[in-house]
Write a protein that holds these residues in place. Structure first.
Motif: not given
Length: 302
Positions: A37-60
């Protein structure tokens, strides 16, 4: 060097933690992909094993440095752990590469972790990035790991596959594991002691990554290793000297290493890997800790 936004996976590991400190000191913005669970402003969640990645975290983002993967020597190589070693690399890499390839304005570069295991047992033959894949489980893992970056490369993103050697640090990795043994004066060569060992200081690893981020002319495989690989016997002697401790003249026999480490002994300890960083040297990278005594002194004080 400021104002660059870099997404980093594996940021809590031995290498990732040192890298993000250096990037922050350079004035760069870092976003960390984490599996909790993200605990700081510079963290974003992903889970490669479950295929979870919000592409918006790569924006910019201007660059992605992908270091996540299960430790190769952390556990005995059961069939299940070997599968984890492979899948923890290929799944996350494939998912990141696909996400990057699908972006309208993707980051300009993906620096993806890799390893000198690609070359298998080179014995005393020196190899560089022009050499072919060797044999063995790790060589196969690395080939699939690197292959998982294909979609990003096909989309025109500069992809660098960082074939890293053993990173020297007292904070973790291979050196940290043997320090208690050397402190007791029980350090000894492993197997014949004649097998070559490709290493790099943690400082030079971080600096090489910073160099690769900036050098737009470099893509493909890059050996991130010292230009001075040494034999296991020379490494053992150097560690003992750096710690001011005696070392045993009698090598630890191969059968004892196989009993203790299982299959990993043959691919992680007993083979020789004499790997040279040809791409980095040709591009003008200057190593700050190129020789083993200098690197060990730094590692034991870091």
């Amino acid at each position: 060097m400021g104002d660059m936004t870099i997404v980093v996976t594996g940021s809590s590991g031995l290498l990732g933690s040192a890298l993000i400190r250096a990037l922050a000191a350079d004035g760069r913005q870092v976003r960390r992909l984490v599996r909790h669970e993200p605990a700081a402003p510079d963290e974003a969640f992903w889970n490669p094993e479950e295929g979870v990645l919000d592409p918006s975290v790569l924006d910019g983002a201007d660059a992605v440095v992908h270091l996540a993967g299960a430790g190769i020597g952390d556990r005995r190589w059961t069939p299940a752990y070997k599968r984890k070693v492979l899948e923890s690399r290929t799944r996350g890499t494939s998912m990141l590469a696909a996400a990057l390839a699908g972006m309208g304005a993707p980051p300009g570069v993906l620096l993806s972790g890799s390893a000198v295991g690609f070359y298998g047992d080179t014995k005393d033959r020196a190899v560089d990035e022009n050499d072919r894949q060797g044999e063995g489980f790790l060589a196969d893992v690395v080939t699939q790991w690197e292959g998982a970056t294909a979609r990003a490369a096909e989309a025109g993103i500069r992809v660098v596959r960082m074939r890293t050697g053993v990173v020297l640090s007292r904070s973790g990795g291979a050196l940290a594991k043997v320090l208690p043994i050397f402190r007791m004066g029980l350090g000894a060569p492993l197997g014949t002691g004649r097998q070559y060992f490709s290493w790099i200081s943690r400082t030079d690893w971080v600096n090489a990554v910073r160099f690769l981020l900036q050098n737009e002319g470099i893509s493909g495989p890059v050996n991130v290793t010292s230009p001075e690989p040494v034999t296991n016997a020379a490494y053992t002697k150097a560690v003992g000297h750096a710690m001011n401790r005696p070392t045993l003249p009698i090598p630890t026999p191969a059968f004892a290493l196989r009993l203790a480490l299982g299959e990993f002994a043959d691919e992680g300890v007993l083979i020789g890997q004499r790997v040279l960083p040809r791409v980095l040297l040709d591009a003008g990278y200057r190593f700050s800790e190129p020789d083993l005594p200098t690197a060990l002194k730094a590692a034991l004080n870091d």
